[in-house]
Design a protein around this motif. Sequence first.
Motif, PDB file in Angstrom:
ATOM      1  N   ALA A 112       0.669  -1.197  -0.043  1.00  0.00           N
ATOM      2  CA  ALA A 112       0.033   0.002  -0.106  1.00  0.00           C
ATOM      3  C   ALA A 112       0.973   1.320  -0.020  1.00  0.00           C
ATOM      4  O   ALA A 112       0.569   2.298  -0.667  1.00  0.00           O
ATOM      5  N   ALA A 113       1.888   1.309   0.587  1.00  0.00           N
ATOM      6  CA  ALA A 113       2.674   2.295   0.632  1.00  0.00           C
ATOM      7  C   ALA A 113       3.502   2.713  -0.706  1.00  0.00           C
ATOM      8  O   ALA A 113       3.926   3.766  -0.756  1.00  0.00           O
ATOM      9  N   THR A 114       3.479   1.798  -1.570  1.00  0.00           N
ATOM     10  CA  THR A 114       4.163   1.989  -2.704  1.00  0.00           C
ATOM     11  C   THR A 114       3.287   2.000  -3.738  1.00  0.00           C
ATOM     12  O   THR A 114       3.397   2.697  -5.163  1.00  0.00           O
ATOM     13  N   GLN A 115       1.998   1.604  -3.681  1.00  0.00           N
ATOM     14  CA  GLN A 115       0.850   1.558  -4.720  1.00  0.00           C
ATOM     15  C   GLN A 115      -0.409   2.596  -4.365  1.00  0.00           C
ATOM     16  O   GLN A 115      -0.905   2.770  -5.391  1.00  0.00           O
ATOM     17  N   ARG A 116      -0.362   3.118  -2.987  1.00  0.00           N
ATOM     18  CA  ARG A 116      -1.599   3.917  -2.867  1.00  0.00           C
ATOM     19  C   ARG A 116      -1.876   5.081  -3.633  1.00  0.00           C
ATOM     20  O   ARG A 116      -0.970   5.802  -4.298  1.00  0.00           O
ATOM     21  N   THR A 117      -2.767   5.498  -4.026  1.00  0.00           N
ATOM     22  CA  THR A 117      -3.174   6.663  -4.592  1.00  0.00           C
ATOM     23  C   THR A 117      -4.056   7.544  -3.702  1.00  0.00           C
ATOM     24  O   THR A 117      -4.309   7.263  -2.445  1.00  0.00           O
ATOM     25  N   GLU A 118      -4.510   8.658  -4.125  1.00  0.00           N
ATOM     26  CA  GLU A 118      -5.121   9.769  -3.370  1.00  0.00           C
ATOM     27  C   GLU A 118      -6.428   9.262  -2.953  1.00  0.00           C
ATOM     28  O   GLU A 118      -6.927   9.497  -1.722  1.00  0.00           O
ATOM     29  N   GLU A 119      -7.047   8.424  -3.846  1.00  0.00           N
ATOM     30  CA  GLU A 119      -8.596   8.000  -3.346  1.00  0.00           C
ATOM     31  C   GLU A 119      -8.165   7.113  -2.333  1.00  0.00           C
ATOM     32  O   GLU A 119      -9.255   6.864  -1.525  1.00  0.00           O
ATOM     33  N   ASP A 120      -7.335   5.959  -2.476  1.00  0.00           N
ATOM     34  CA  ASP A 120      -6.880   5.359  -1.318  1.00  0.00           C
ATOM     35  C   ASP A 120      -6.712   5.930   0.062  1.00  0.00           C
ATOM     36  O   ASP A 120      -7.303   5.381   1.357  1.00  0.00           O
ATOM     37  N   ALA A 122      -7.910   8.804   1.004  1.00  0.00           N
ATOM     38  CA  ALA A 122      -9.237   9.173   1.251  1.00  0.00           C
ATOM     39  C   ALA A 122      -9.929   8.127   2.104  1.00  0.00           C
ATOM     40  O   ALA A 122     -10.627   8.509   3.049  1.00  0.00           O
ATOM     41  N   ALA A 123      -9.923   6.968   1.669  1.00  0.00           N
ATOM     42  CA  ALA A 123     -10.687   6.043   2.196  1.00  0.00           C
ATOM     43  C   ALA A 123     -10.318   5.571   3.754  1.00  0.00           C
ATOM     44  O   ALA A 123     -10.945   5.294   4.511  1.00  0.00           O
ATOM     45  N   LEU A 124      -8.754   5.509   3.886  1.00  0.00           N
ATOM     46  CA  LEU A 124      -8.246   5.203   5.107  1.00  0.00           C
ATOM     47  C   LEU A 124      -8.383   6.710   6.090  1.00  0.00           C
ATOM     48  O   LEU A 124      -8.785   6.149   7.204  1.00  0.00           O
ATOM     49  N   ASP A 125      -8.435   7.685   5.513  1.00  0.00           N
ATOM     50  CA  ASP A 125      -8.858   8.990   6.578  1.00  0.00           C
ATOM     51  C   ASP A 125     -10.176   8.678   6.845  1.00  0.00           C
ATOM     52  O   ASP A 125     -10.457   9.144   8.069  1.00  0.00           O
ATOM     53  N   ALA A 126     -11.144   8.462   6.124  1.00  0.00           N
ATOM     54  CA  ALA A 126     -12.508   8.308   6.273  1.00  0.00           C
ATOM     55  C   ALA A 126     -12.760   7.190   7.455  1.00  0.00           C
ATOM     56  O   ALA A 126     -13.385   7.604   8.530  1.00  0.00           O
ATOM     57  N   ALA A 127     -12.097   5.995   7.239  1.00  0.00           N
ATOM     58  CA  ALA A 127     -12.210   4.989   8.399  1.00  0.00           C
ATOM     59  C   ALA A 127     -11.646   5.351   9.540  1.00  0.00           C
ATOM     60  O   ALA A 127     -12.123   4.972  10.770  1.00  0.00           O
ATOM     61  N   ASN A 128     -10.424   6.003   9.615  1.00  0.00           N
ATOM     62  CA  ASN A 128      -9.814   6.464  10.831  1.00  0.00           C
ATOM     63  C   ASN A 128     -10.850   7.540  11.659  1.00  0.00           C
ATOM     64  O   ASN A 128     -10.583   7.262  12.806  1.00  0.00           O
ATOM     65  N   GLU A 129     -11.255   8.385  10.990  1.00  0.00           N
ATOM     66  CA  GLU A 129     -12.201   9.276  11.645  1.00  0.00           C
ATOM     67  C   GLU A 129     -13.297   8.657  12.294  1.00  0.00           C
ATOM     68  O   GLU A 129     -13.585   9.011  13.418  1.00  0.00           O
ATOM     69  N   ALA A 130     -13.661   7.634  11.620  1.00  0.00           N
ATOM     70  CA  ALA A 130     -14.940   6.960  12.312  1.00  0.00           C
ATOM     71  C   ALA A 130     -14.535   5.986  13.355  1.00  0.00           C
ATOM     72  O   ALA A 130     -15.133   5.765  14.308  1.00  0.00           O
ATOM     73  N   ILE A 131     -13.247   5.524  13.227  1.00  0.00           N
ATOM     74  CA  ILE A 131     -12.831   4.559  14.401  1.00  0.00           C
ATOM     75  C   ILE A 131     -12.596   5.506  15.798  1.00  0.00           C
ATOM     76  O   ILE A 131     -12.570   5.064  16.814  1.00  0.00           O
ATOM     77  N   ALA A 132     -12.232   6.898  15.289  1.00  0.00           N
ATOM     78  CA  ALA A 132     -11.745   7.697  16.422  1.00  0.00           C
ATOM     79  C   ALA A 132     -13.028   8.441  16.974  1.00  0.00           C
ATOM     80  O   ALA A 132     -12.852   9.151  18.289  1.00  0.00           O
ATOM     81  N   ASP A 133     -14.126   8.080  16.762  1.00  0.00           N
ATOM     82  CA  ASP A 133     -15.404   8.681  17.248  1.00  0.00           C
ATOM     83  C   ASP A 133     -15.665   8.058  18.853  1.00  0.00           C
ATOM     84  O   ASP A 133     -16.003   6.889  18.913  1.00  0.00           O
ATOM     85  N   GLU A 134     -15.308   8.568  19.669  1.00  0.00           N
ATOM     86  CA  GLU A 134     -15.135   8.153  21.201  1.00  0.00           C
ATOM     87  C   GLU A 134     -16.854   7.782  21.404  1.00  0.00           C
ATOM     88  O   GLU A 134     -17.158   6.916  22.549  1.00  0.00           O
ATOM     89  N   ASN A 135     -17.746   8.369  20.630  1.00  0.00           N
ATOM     90  CA  ASN A 135     -19.138   8.155  21.143  1.00  0.00           C
ATOM     91  C   ASN A 135     -19.963   7.065  20.178  1.00  0.00           C
ATOM     92  O   ASN A 135     -21.056   6.779  20.326  1.00  0.00           O
ATOM     93  N   GLY A 136     -19.118   6.671  19.341  1.00  0.00           N
ATOM     94  CA  GLY A 136     -19.547   5.382  18.556  1.00  0.00           C
ATOM     95  C   GLY A 136     -19.694   4.186  19.232  1.00  0.00           C
ATOM     96  O   GLY A 136     -19.190   3.759  20.345  1.00  0.00           O
ATOM     97  N   THR A 137     -20.867   3.271  18.694  1.00  0.00           N
ATOM     98  CA  THR A 137     -21.220   2.150  19.252  1.00  0.00           C
ATOM     99  C   THR A 137     -19.931   1.090  19.048  1.00  0.00           C
ATOM    100  O   THR A 137     -19.037   1.428  17.970  1.00  0.00           O
ATOM    101  N   LEU A 138     -20.045  -0.119  19.581  1.00  0.00           N
ATOM    102  CA  LEU A 138     -18.919  -1.163  19.346  1.00  0.00           C
ATOM    103  C   LEU A 138     -19.206  -1.537  17.999  1.00  0.00           C
ATOM    104  O   LEU A 138     -17.960  -1.701  17.395  1.00  0.00           O
ATOM    105  N   ALA A 139     -20.443  -1.668  17.569  1.00  0.00           N
ATOM    106  CA  ALA A 139     -20.840  -2.239  16.007  1.00  0.00           C
ATOM    107  C   ALA A 139     -19.951  -1.218  15.173  1.00  0.00           C
ATOM    108  O   ALA A 139     -19.360  -1.509  14.064  1.00  0.00           O
ATOM    109  N   ALA A 140     -20.164   0.136  15.463  1.00  0.00           N
ATOM    110  CA  ALA A 140     -19.665   1.138  14.340  1.00  0.00           C
ATOM    111  C   ALA A 140     -18.226   1.339  14.562  1.00  0.00           C
ATOM    112  O   ALA A 140     -17.640   1.346  13.421  1.00  0.00           O
TER     113      ALA A 140
END
Length: 239
Positions: A112-120, A122-140
Amino acid sequence: MEVPKASDVLANELRERILSGEFDEGTALPPERELVVQTQMSRTTVREALRILEVQGLVRIKTGRAGGAFVQRPGKDSIASSVSLLIRGRQIRLSSLLETREAIEPYCARLAATQRTEEDLAALDAANEAIADENGTLAAFLQANVDWHVAVATASHNELLTGFMAALSRAIYAATENERFVDAEVRRVAVRAHQSITDAIRAQDPKAAARRMTRHVHGYADAVLAVDERTDITVSDDS
């Protein structure tokens, strides 16, 4: 001696013609009535053979006047589906799932470090944002965790790894969908680790990405399995 069913024989023949490239993706196979004439098999047998190919993801069946069996190539979803069936059918232990992830995911991060694109990214950043949500449920949290791990594999641009990681991550989700396995500390550690790995992927540093991923998946496995001394938890457990 076991004699194969006629529908299996026809399905095998059509499968080989598809995989050999005789039929381009998106093109229609010969109509049912034409296959009946060509093969001298019944319409029921032809339909059963086409249904086998549909289940295998090699054709898409459309109904109506413009309908028919249209060729499609197997993709990462086909791989994920097959691996998921194996995991659930064999009731693979959670410890084995985590061991497998430790074996292959650091290399996903390296690629991934050698092949990633800007779109990739963006997907990682979006997931990280959701993971960091302290108010999110376990399922989320677990779903965002799956999204992030699959996004790393997707960024490798290797379809086999992506399909395999999709099935593996979903199975781990199913096996750890319980507060006993993923507590607040596990979540906090995951947030930091994911961001660190994402930073290495963004910086196109394959060694750092692989090293950090190795540390992360090993630590996550230890934390999850330490909650319960039983290491034979399977994805079918309700506990």
